[in-house]
Design an enzyme around this catalytic site. Sequence first.
Site, PDB file in Angstrom:
ATOM      1  N   MET A 314      68.215 -43.861   4.826  1.00 28.82           N
ATOM      2  CA  MET A 314      68.536 -45.261   4.615  1.00 28.82           C
ATOM      3  C   MET A 314      68.305 -46.045   5.894  1.00 28.82           C
ATOM      4  O   MET A 314      67.729 -47.136   5.885  1.00 28.82           O
ATOM      5  CB  MET A 314      69.989 -45.375   4.139  1.00 28.82           C
ATOM      6  CG  MET A 314      70.461 -46.749   3.712  1.00 28.82           C
ATOM      7  SD  MET A 314      70.998 -47.860   5.035  1.00 28.82           S
ATOM      8  CE  MET A 314      72.337 -46.942   5.757  1.00 28.82           C
ATOM      9  N   TRP A 317      64.600 -46.282   6.591  1.00 28.29           N
ATOM     10  CA  TRP A 317      63.928 -47.201   5.673  1.00 28.29           C
ATOM     11  C   TRP A 317      63.920 -48.620   6.223  1.00 28.29           C
ATOM     12  O   TRP A 317      63.010 -49.404   5.983  1.00 28.29           O
ATOM     13  CB  TRP A 317      64.623 -47.157   4.304  1.00 28.29           C
ATOM     14  CG  TRP A 317      64.149 -48.199   3.348  1.00 28.29           C
ATOM     15  CD1 TRP A 317      63.034 -48.156   2.565  1.00 28.29           C
ATOM     16  CD2 TRP A 317      64.766 -49.463   3.092  1.00 28.29           C
ATOM     17  NE1 TRP A 317      62.933 -49.313   1.835  1.00 28.29           N
ATOM     18  CE2 TRP A 317      63.965 -50.124   2.126  1.00 28.29           C
ATOM     19  CE3 TRP A 317      65.916 -50.094   3.584  1.00 28.29           C
ATOM     20  CZ2 TRP A 317      64.298 -51.391   1.636  1.00 28.29           C
ATOM     21  CZ3 TRP A 317      66.234 -51.348   3.092  1.00 28.29           C
ATOM     22  CH2 TRP A 317      65.423 -51.990   2.137  1.00 28.29           C
ATOM     23  N   HIS A 318      64.966 -48.981   6.983  1.00 27.07           N
ATOM     24  CA  HIS A 318      65.046 -50.335   7.531  1.00 27.07           C
ATOM     25  C   HIS A 318      63.990 -50.561   8.600  1.00 27.07           C
ATOM     26  O   HIS A 318      63.539 -51.689   8.807  1.00 27.07           O
ATOM     27  CB  HIS A 318      66.430 -50.613   8.124  1.00 27.07           C
ATOM     28  CG  HIS A 318      67.463 -50.953   7.087  1.00 27.07           C
ATOM     29  ND1 HIS A 318      68.283 -50.018   6.510  1.00 27.07           N
ATOM     30  CD2 HIS A 318      67.791 -52.135   6.514  1.00 27.07           C
ATOM     31  CE1 HIS A 318      69.075 -50.614   5.630  1.00 27.07           C
ATOM     32  NE2 HIS A 318      68.800 -51.895   5.609  1.00 27.07           N
ATOM     33  N   GLY A 319      63.629 -49.477   9.310  1.00 27.01           N
ATOM     34  CA  GLY A 319      62.632 -49.627  10.368  1.00 27.01           C
ATOM     35  C   GLY A 319      62.541 -48.358  11.176  1.00 27.01           C
ATOM     36  O   GLY A 319      63.430 -47.507  11.135  1.00 27.01           O
TER      37      GLY A 319
END
Lengths: 381, 76
Positions: A314, A317-319
């Site tokens: 997670m 996934w943001h960066g």
Amino acid sequence: MIPYSDFYFFYIMFLLLIPAIILGLMGKQIKYYGLFVSLVVLFLIFGNSKQQYEYLILFYLVELLLVKSYILIRKVFGNRWILWLMIISSLAPLLYTKFGKMLNFKALGFLGISYLSFKAVQMIIEIYDGLITNINFVDFTYFMIFFPTISSGPIDRSRRFMEDTSKKLTRREYVEYLGEGLWKIVQGITYKFLIAYYIDNYWLRKIPLKHHTFKLGLKYMYAYSFYLFFDFAGYSLIAIGVSYILGIKTPENFNMPFISKDIKDFWKRWHMTLSFWFRDFIYTRFVMASLKNKWFKNKYIASYIGYMITMGLMGLWHGTENFYIIYGLYHGFLIVITDYFQRQKFYKKVKNNLFWKITSTIVTFNLVCFGFLIFSGYLSK
Amino acid sequence: MKEKILDILENVCGTDEVKQNRDINLFEEGILDSLGFIELLVELEEKLKIKIDPTEADRSEIDTPNKLIDYINNKK
């Protein structure tokens, strides 16, 4: 043009929604007009950037091909490794966008690719499960490019979405949708363009980033946390409200996250559609496989490793910056210790005590804000 | 069959409250968490050959013992 970012976008959007409202008030199906409007808005968002819309079209064709072919393949072959092949192929465009930079490849991507990839992978996994046995081309396209949620979600589920699009709403039912939708848009605009704007201009921006002190760090932590909430929850409300006007009840994304009584509760209140997606398609699948195949000595080890993997992904996934990954792992760790603690006798004794509940809420709030401080990249500067 | 389902549920949740109060909300009351839900699905499949996929049902359709039993009966 960036969605929801300026008056011009809202003006055009409301003009485009008028026929949808008329259709709804006449008790007619909005689906085909909604698809048409989504295509128009896509053109407005991506029309200026050749690279973006070419990549979007490529992405769309790849996912369409994967989904349609897997529906056929699955009727004959149920092997897990085919599922993995499909998932990795489906994620390939996103992986290229995120990691291609590192390998000095040409930069390719488009706004919303992270969110659209989730939708595609969900369909593929449910095809494997046998929950989806057929998807028609129009429904697939509408689900993927549905304009209100294209840039940053909320992340809907295909079967739920398609049920909504084929529902025939009576005029009376539609009027309720319209009313709720307009109210959510008003709420969202207030959150994002009033409150978040105010926090950003009069609080957040006043904090110097060059030198860090404990006191400044604290100020930044709380300011950023509230800013992030009002900005993102505001956006989500607008997206959901617009969906309602199109006759679709896109799921909620936020539910008073700052009064969460513990970290597990927090993840049922913050960015809910993302949290539930990760829970349903990563945590649950991993733990289920490990229980069935007895990978670990006890189920709690499986669960805790599952949480670390899920939350780590997670974060990633943001960066790809390391503070995003740390953010994910931080939450994974918090969930693990919370779960472990809640299994102890001591917890069962105190859990209904009011003083305990208040303290737990305050502690959770601060742990959450600290997580956002990590997420903001402030600590890495 | 109903009894067997309740036995599994009681075992996974660690409380016989699920038999005493058939309308108790399993998720809201914290009786069934994410891990428990997974165990429930695995046990139903292994012991009773009832296969429920993780995202097959909305949680609101199976969040009480009675709803779960009804859901399973309707599947057949």
